[in-house]
Design an enzyme around this catalytic site. Structure first.
Site, PDB file in Angstrom:
ATOM      1  N   ARG A 116       1.014  -1.069   0.113  1.00 48.96           N
ATOM      2  CA  ARG A 116      -0.076  -0.011  -0.010  1.00 48.96           C
ATOM      3  C   ARG A 116       0.828   1.103  -0.009  1.00 48.96           C
ATOM      4  O   ARG A 116       2.008   1.227   0.388  1.00 48.96           O
ATOM      5  CB  ARG A 116      -0.992   0.068   1.093  1.00 48.96           C
ATOM      6  CG  ARG A 116      -0.439  -0.049   2.655  1.00 48.96           C
ATOM      7  CD  ARG A 116      -0.071   1.236   3.167  1.00 48.96           C
ATOM      8  NE  ARG A 116       0.317   1.354   4.523  1.00 48.96           N
ATOM      9  CZ  ARG A 116       1.135   2.263   5.043  1.00 48.96           C
ATOM     10  NH1 ARG A 116       1.575   3.183   4.498  1.00 48.96           N
ATOM     11  NH2 ARG A 116       1.501   2.218   6.527  1.00 48.96           N
ATOM     12  N   GLU A 215      -6.427   7.072   8.170  1.00 45.61           N
ATOM     13  CA  GLU A 215      -5.025   7.818   8.888  1.00 45.61           C
ATOM     14  C   GLU A 215      -4.588   8.673   7.878  1.00 45.61           C
ATOM     15  O   GLU A 215      -4.404  10.021   8.098  1.00 45.61           O
ATOM     16  CB  GLU A 215      -3.811   7.053   9.206  1.00 45.61           C
ATOM     17  CG  GLU A 215      -2.956   7.717  10.103  1.00 45.61           C
ATOM     18  CD  GLU A 215      -1.775   6.910  10.426  1.00 45.61           C
ATOM     19  OE1 GLU A 215      -2.105   5.717  10.957  1.00 45.61           O
ATOM     20  OE2 GLU A 215      -0.487   7.012  10.065  1.00 45.61           O
ATOM     21  N   ARG A 219      -5.543   5.595   0.921  1.00 40.31           N
ATOM     22  CA  ARG A 219      -4.416   4.512   0.990  1.00 40.31           C
ATOM     23  C   ARG A 219      -4.644   3.579  -0.281  1.00 40.31           C
ATOM     24  O   ARG A 219      -5.786   3.316  -0.479  1.00 40.31           O
ATOM     25  CB  ARG A 219      -4.689   3.541   2.384  1.00 40.31           C
ATOM     26  CG  ARG A 219      -4.181   4.212   3.544  1.00 40.31           C
ATOM     27  CD  ARG A 219      -2.711   4.258   3.721  1.00 40.31           C
ATOM     28  NE  ARG A 219      -2.162   4.913   4.617  1.00 40.31           N
ATOM     29  CZ  ARG A 219      -1.779   4.738   6.299  1.00 40.31           C
ATOM     30  NH1 ARG A 219      -2.153   3.325   6.291  1.00 40.31           N
ATOM     31  NH2 ARG A 219      -1.322   5.463   6.813  1.00 40.31           N
ATOM     32  N   CYS A 261       1.436  10.732   9.720  1.00 43.83           N
ATOM     33  CA  CYS A 261       2.360   9.955  10.633  1.00 43.83           C
ATOM     34  C   CYS A 261       3.756  10.263   9.904  1.00 43.83           C
ATOM     35  O   CYS A 261       3.851   9.827   8.675  1.00 43.83           O
ATOM     36  CB  CYS A 261       2.277   8.801  11.022  1.00 43.83           C
ATOM     37  SG  CYS A 261       3.350   7.913  12.285  1.00 43.83           S
ATOM     38  N   THR A 263       6.214   8.412  10.011  1.00 43.12           N
ATOM     39  CA  THR A 263       6.617   6.900   9.671  1.00 43.12           C
ATOM     40  C   THR A 263       6.083   6.677   8.209  1.00 43.12           C
ATOM     41  O   THR A 263       6.624   5.893   7.537  1.00 43.12           O
ATOM     42  CB  THR A 263       6.041   5.695  10.430  1.00 43.12           C
ATOM     43  OG1 THR A 263       4.581   5.880  10.617  1.00 43.12           O
ATOM     44  CG2 THR A 263       6.334   6.001  11.987  1.00 43.12           C
ATOM     45  N   ARG A 270       3.981   0.712   2.364  1.00 45.27           N
ATOM     46  CA  ARG A 270       4.373  -0.502   3.322  1.00 45.27           C
ATOM     47  C   ARG A 270       4.110  -1.822   2.369  1.00 45.27           C
ATOM     48  O   ARG A 270       3.002  -2.011   2.093  1.00 45.27           O
ATOM     49  CB  ARG A 270       3.504  -0.362   4.596  1.00 45.27           C
ATOM     50  CG  ARG A 270       3.948  -1.534   5.430  1.00 45.27           C
ATOM     51  CD  ARG A 270       3.256  -1.489   6.958  1.00 45.27           C
ATOM     52  NE  ARG A 270       1.816  -2.172   7.115  1.00 45.27           N
ATOM     53  CZ  ARG A 270       1.925  -3.411   7.232  1.00 45.27           C
ATOM     54  NH1 ARG A 270       2.838  -4.051   7.545  1.00 45.27           N
ATOM     55  NH2 ARG A 270       0.452  -3.974   7.277  1.00 45.27           N
ATOM     56  N   ARG A 299       4.616  -7.462  12.305  1.00 43.05           N
ATOM     57  CA  ARG A 299       3.165  -7.016  12.969  1.00 43.05           C
ATOM     58  C   ARG A 299       2.413  -8.493  13.091  1.00 43.05           C
ATOM     59  O   ARG A 299       2.877  -9.270  12.477  1.00 43.05           O
ATOM     60  CB  ARG A 299       2.319  -6.156  11.831  1.00 43.05           C
ATOM     61  CG  ARG A 299       2.890  -4.772  11.860  1.00 43.05           C
ATOM     62  CD  ARG A 299       2.346  -3.764  11.285  1.00 43.05           C
ATOM     63  NE  ARG A 299       2.876  -2.277  10.928  1.00 43.05           N
ATOM     64  CZ  ARG A 299       2.370  -1.415  10.534  1.00 43.05           C
ATOM     65  NH1 ARG A 299       1.354  -1.340   9.962  1.00 43.05           N
ATOM     66  NH2 ARG A 299       3.096  -0.184  10.695  1.00 43.05           N
ATOM     67  N   GLU A 304      -1.321  -3.581  12.552  1.00 40.99           N
ATOM     68  CA  GLU A 304      -0.758  -2.985  13.494  1.00 40.99           C
ATOM     69  C   GLU A 304      -1.260  -3.234  14.849  1.00 40.99           C
ATOM     70  O   GLU A 304      -2.658  -3.004  15.014  1.00 40.99           O
ATOM     71  CB  GLU A 304      -0.450  -1.272  13.152  1.00 40.99           C
ATOM     72  CG  GLU A 304       0.251  -0.621  14.046  1.00 40.99           C
ATOM     73  CD  GLU A 304       0.584   0.717  13.546  1.00 40.99           C
ATOM     74  OE1 GLU A 304      -0.518   1.295  12.925  1.00 40.99           O
ATOM     75  OE2 GLU A 304       1.532   1.267  13.688  1.00 40.99           O
TER      76      GLU A 304
END
Ligand code: ADP
Ligand code: ARG
Length: 344
Positions: A116, A215, A219, A261, A263, A270, A299, A304
């Site tokens: 993603r 978030e 995505r 975020c 990250t 990811r 994970r 997560e």
């Protein structure tokens, strides 16, 4: 811009290991405590999640693109420590031909592959600062773009508000939809007005999907059973290209694609496999140590903050900034090949 009187610098329990607690020094606090972005986002808002959720790994969310500049004395060291780079970020590279092969030992352990990327629309605040009306506008623009996708991405968008509880649970259980609760995001003010403005686009064969206003505003996801990493990467690349032709995303030369975020900056990618590791899985601490040394993240099977079941783990690239997409996926492939060797 100066305008409000901040409270004193928050303290963290001794057990706290978040990057926020490490990098929010007295000097950083005094330099930033009174600052506000043009959209009104403050340092207190950026750090609220890590202050309330002291088991955070990172602990901060940006409210808008300007947060990354204005709060750089705090965010740049966090970004550098997480990714091993604070930029500049290289040009996007989705070339599939350069990917290494997944070894037969690794392939036999891989159950499914998902890659993603996160994206946010330019000229809108990020999830921590967006208004209800702006969020609905984002949903409209993104769902329209999704409805124009050609096969094999063609499919349907469904708002979370119109889903039955059973449908919602089933999509989550099948790894296609985000969960309805995330205390880190809630503390960061990212769950306001839930579920309004959020939704899922699913292609006919379900291998392509898109999350709207979780978030990040978007995505873009490719997910297939088995270990055809190249096929999943190629599908993702096709979808990213088609959506980038219709939407303008927040991007900076230094930090790549901007995300809520830190990250998720850079490629915002990811790439993960669900992988059976029955030997290494006997001691999760050892597995995590090996994975960390390989630049990988472990994970649980439900994403997560979930726990693993039956020695199946979600193994993904940790770094997303300062590397190209193809380099990050190659890194994952080398890493899972090595984990499979170690599991023999
Ligand atoms: P994100 O990947 O967006 O950071 P999560 O870690 O919460 O967020 O994962 C989202 C969902 O994707 C979860 O349901 C998770 O189980 C699923 N998922 C992740 N990787 C894979 C994979 N390789 N195969 C199947 N499902 C996966
Ligand atoms: N804010 C959470 C923490 O600091 C999550 C960080 C990474 N994950 C994410 N989904 N952005 O632990």
């Amino acid at each position: 811009m100066k305008s409000h009187s901040p409270a004193s610098k928050p303290s963290f329990p001794e057990s706290c290991t978040s990057l926020l607690s490490k990098h929010l020094t007295d000097a950083v606090w005094s330099a930033l405590a009174e600052k506000k972005t043009a959209a009104g986002f403050t340092l207190e808002q950026a750090i609220r999640s890590g202050v309330e959720q002291v088991d955070s790994g990172v602990g901060v969310y940006a409210g808008d693109a300007e947060s990354y500049d204005l709060f750089a004395p705090l965010l740049a060291p966090i970004i550098k420590e997480y990714h091993g780079s604070a930029g500049p970020h290289p040009a996007t590279d989705f070339s599939c031909d350069a990917l290494p092969e997944v070894s037969p030992e690794a392939a036999s352990r891989v159950i499914s592959t998902r890659i993603r990327v996160g994206r946010n629309l330019a000229n809108f605040p990020l999830g921590a600062a967006i208004s209800r009306v702006q969020r609905l506008d984002v949903e409209k623009q993104i769902s329209e773009a999704l409805s124009n996708l050609p096969p094999p991405m063609q499919g349907q968008y469904q708002s979370l508000s119109t889903m039955s509880a059973e449908q919602n649970e089933s999509l989550i259980a099948r790894h296609l939809l985000f969960k309805n609760e995330d205390r880190f995001m809630a503390s960061g003010n990212l769950m306001r007005d839930w579920p309004e403005g959020r939704g899922l686009f699913l292609s006919e064969d379900e291998s392509f999907s898109a999350w709207v206003n979780e978030e990040d505003q978007l995505r873009i996801i490719a997910l297939k059973q088995g270990g055809d990493v190249r096929g999943v990467f190629a599908l993702l690349a096709e979808a990213v290209t088609a959506l980038s032709a219709q939407l303008t995303f927040d991007f900076s030369e230094q930090l790549g694609y901007l995300a809520s975020c830190p990250t998720n900056l850079g490629t915002s990618m990811r790439a993960s496999v669900h992988m059976s590791l029955p030997v290494l899985g006997q001691n999760e601490k050892v597995l995590k140590r090996h994975a960390e040394a390989l630049g990988l993240q472990v994970r649980g099977q439900h994403g997560e903050h979930s726990v693993s079941e039956g020695a199946v783990y979600d193994i993904s690239n940790r770094m997303r900034l300062g590397v190209t997409e193809v380099a990050a996926v190659s890194h994952l492939i080398h890493g899972i090949n090595r984990l499979a060797e170690l599991d023999e």
